[in-house]
Design a protein around this motif. Structure first.
Motif: not given
Lengths: 458, 458
Positions: B110-116, B363-364, B372-375, B383-386
């Motif tokens: 996990a990376f910053p701002m991503e809820p665990a 996550r793509s 890369g991740d998108r919150v 998000i298609k393909g993610s």
């Protein structure tokens, strides 16, 4: 202080040990190496920037040793490994700790090379308990030492333990509450610790509480109705507007009777500046008695800095910093064989200084202040006017009367120990000269003799 | 891998909570604030020099939530505080967790701002579990993240957990063994962890073993007789003489059958230089198969350095460094209200970036590597393909099938996650550019709207 409602300790497993302890014990058993060993648990060096260690964990170690045994299910599991001889497993099943133990009373200040615990027992017993003793003394001394520094920095102001959420598991949270209380904390937020140890519990609200309401005013008003004389957290939206709302709430109070609020808490931003601004607003409203508490990443350095700047803060909440002690997360405690079968032993390495043989530590006092310690062989003559720090706590496997103090007694002992530290050692900064710990001539001579003998012969 | 002989977890107490959670809950109860809240547990920033967090602790959290309850004795103790209304205590006594939970699978990067973990439950339930969830996710993610870095640095060589003695209590030692195993450790010295979790146990001898004998030769010989194909610790007296004794012992072996020794361990001195010297001696004696293991204050930096220098070390034992993670002893995990009663919520502070509303992380992937991740807001279109990282694990208080993997499955998941990290993030050094985590336009717009509204109105 109420008595804890339940046993203060969960039963600890003798299986909290490293496989190598059992591997070695199997050979000791096969070779009939049954003589007494002396092991000493001590640290070689203070962590960087530290002036002392406040030792803790002795209470749990004494309980563990005096109740030491493997459970039947543990022996069954060891058998399932298909690794140990059956007669050895049967021996383990009935093994109890039969030795003698000397320890610094929990809450004692210690310095390098001073045993916190000394175990004198048949080799197998003394070997098997290594992992547990190190685990408890190490982790709890890390917690107690950090807490002592923070409490000293707060200079008499109450410090509350808010660290349960950042501690290592339930054990870590319980140990943090207990060790910080020993070191002088006023109480803890951790209810489990409150129940187990009778430590005063504290805490009122989080930001989520305020956020769950439509507005802060209503959030405050409802809280005070339920909990008069409470502490309100004022920084969810805008700290100074929060303070104004507190003032309005108090002024709208119909009185007489309890005031709705006794303190405010700041948990973000420039704590010193905000404390000044809040104090001014409160004082201007005639509310000099409303206290200001602060939290948010506080440690001994930050607290000392705030107080040096004269910040009008009346108490502190500390969480992460004393739950994990990031500036000194470990202390180099080790458990070393110093005697076996009546003969002194040591690891022969000139760069890692240890001294052979069983030891005693003598501390000299002057007008209630610690003057210096001397590590001696256990059989050296007492040093007149000095105190022998290692006290007997277990004899023949039995806990001695007085081996365990109550938590309040341990806390009082720690208070006196910290008060007796030379002033320079009570500061967050490293003292210009460390506390004096000398090694007796006899120990030095024994060491040199052993080094010569071992490095020549072996 | 044998099944654990006992339940792998001790029952955790709902009382491992902060008093303020109950203080707030009392008001929620009085005010009939029974609507659903969404809380998210995440960290804002990576610790300095770190490239990722390997999350752990989800398994314990899921067990805790799905079995959440106060024991009768705990309610009695709360009553003894003379603080809470009786109807509230009765409510607590029958309180169960009835909400929904989404989580990153344990062992996920996990990376910053991503809820665990994301908790959606009636406000009181979601509030009361804060302390426990933070305690487990924080401490176990600290352990797993450090272990992952160390395992990556060892570059395929086995790493053994020797840290029980320096961990925080029994919980800390068990969590260390489990989290390091998830991160790829080969096994642990901790027998309690071996029994509870079925992790392979390892370990042979300490210096005290060698010291307890009159001479090293005899100590080695007796050990090998008991434990053929063992690892001998060669640095108690003089490392290279120790290696010579190992060679003599093997050469004196009558054979055929098991060799007495399969490896030596170095635990002090210049490990790289000693490993080379030991390798030369072993190879000269035709003992190319005898492995060299090393321990002694190892961490990811030291291991990477040794391997960069080409040190012929075949495996590592790690203790203190991954028991307390001194370089990043904490991670700034927090548990924040993001929605209540269908409305987004946030703490309105422009310097502490959080975004309102329930979220999902996408996550793509490209050719097995994380791109890369998108919150996003939870209700945004996929998000298609993610990949949607937050998976449902509890629904209506009930654990979903597949919510808990076996330990081996979790370990395999972590292995794949670490293998999919961009190469620069797998190094001990901080990557020149961090992993890309973007925030969706909808979340940014929601945040700005809320900031304007709150700061104006409240």
């Amino acid at each position: 202080m109420p008595e804890p409602a339940l046993s203060p300790h969960r039963p600890a497993s003798a299986l909290l040990t490293d496989l190598y302890e059992l591997s070695m014990a199997t050979v000791y058993d096969a070779e009939a190496m049954e003589e007494e060993a002396v092991f000493e648990l001590f640290f070689r060096e203070l962590p960087a920037h530290r002036n002392f260690v406040l030792t803790a964990g002795q209470d749990e170690c004494i309980r563990f040793l005096s109740g030491f045994h493997f459970h039947e299910g543990e022996i069954d599991w060891l058998r399932s490994l298909d690794r140990f001889p059956e007669h050895f497993l049967r021996r383990l099943a009935s093994l109890r700790f039969t030795g003698d133990v000397y320890a610094l009373p929990e809450g004692s200040v210690a310095f390098p090379m001073e045993p916190a615990i000394q175990v004198r027992a048949p080799l197998i017993e003394a070997q098997l308990v290594e992992t547990f003793l190190l685990n408890r003394i190490h982790s709890q001394s890390v917690l107690a030492s950090k807490a002592a520094r923070i409490v000293l920095a707060a200079d008499g102001r109450p410090v509350m333990d808010f660290g349960a959420r950042k501690a290592h598991g339930s054990d870590g949270a319980l140990a943090l509450a207990r060790c910080s209380y020993i070191a002088g904390a006023a109480g803890t937020s951790n209810l489990e610790a409150g129940m187990r140890y009778g430590i005063p519990v504290m805490g009122t609200m989080a930001h989520s509480y305020v956020q769950a309401f439509e507005d802060e005013e209503r959030a405050f008003e409802r809280f005070c109705r339920q909990w008069p004389e409470t502490t309100l957290l004022v920084d969810t939206w805008d700290t100074l507007r929060g303070v104004e709302r507190v003032i309005a709430l108090i002024q709208a109070h119909p009185g007489p009777g309890k005031l709705p609020v006794s303190a405010i808490r700041l948990d973000s931003g420039d704590l010193g500046k905000l404390a000044w601004q809040a104090r001014e607003k409160l004082d201007a409203a005639g509310l000099e008695d409303i206290r200001i508490l602060a939290s948010s990443s506080l440690n001994e350095y930050r607290i000392a800095e705030l107080l040096r700047e004269g910040a009008p803060i009346d108490g502190f909440g500390v969480g992460t910093e004393w739950a994990v002690s990031p500036d000194a997360a470990d202390i180099d405690f080790a458990y070393k064989l110093s005697e076996f079968a009546g003969e002194p032993r040591m690891k022969a390495s000139r760069d890692k200084a240890t001294w052979p043989g069983a030891k005693q530590v003598w501390r000299s006092w002057h007008r209630g202040s610690m003057q210096g310690d001397r590590v001696c062989a256990a059989d050296e003559a007492p040093i007149k006017g000095s105190e022998a720090l290692l006290k007997p706590v277990i004899e023949g496997g039995e806990r001695l009367a007085g081996a365990l103090g109550t938590l309040e007694e341990t806390r009082e002992h720690a208070r006196k120990q910290l008060a007796a530290l030379p002033e320079a050692l009570r500061q967050p900064e490293q003292a210009a000269s460390p506390y004096s710990v000398s090694i007796s001539k006899q120990l030095e001579a024994d060491k040199e003799a052993m080094l010569r003998r071992y490095l020549d012969e072996r």
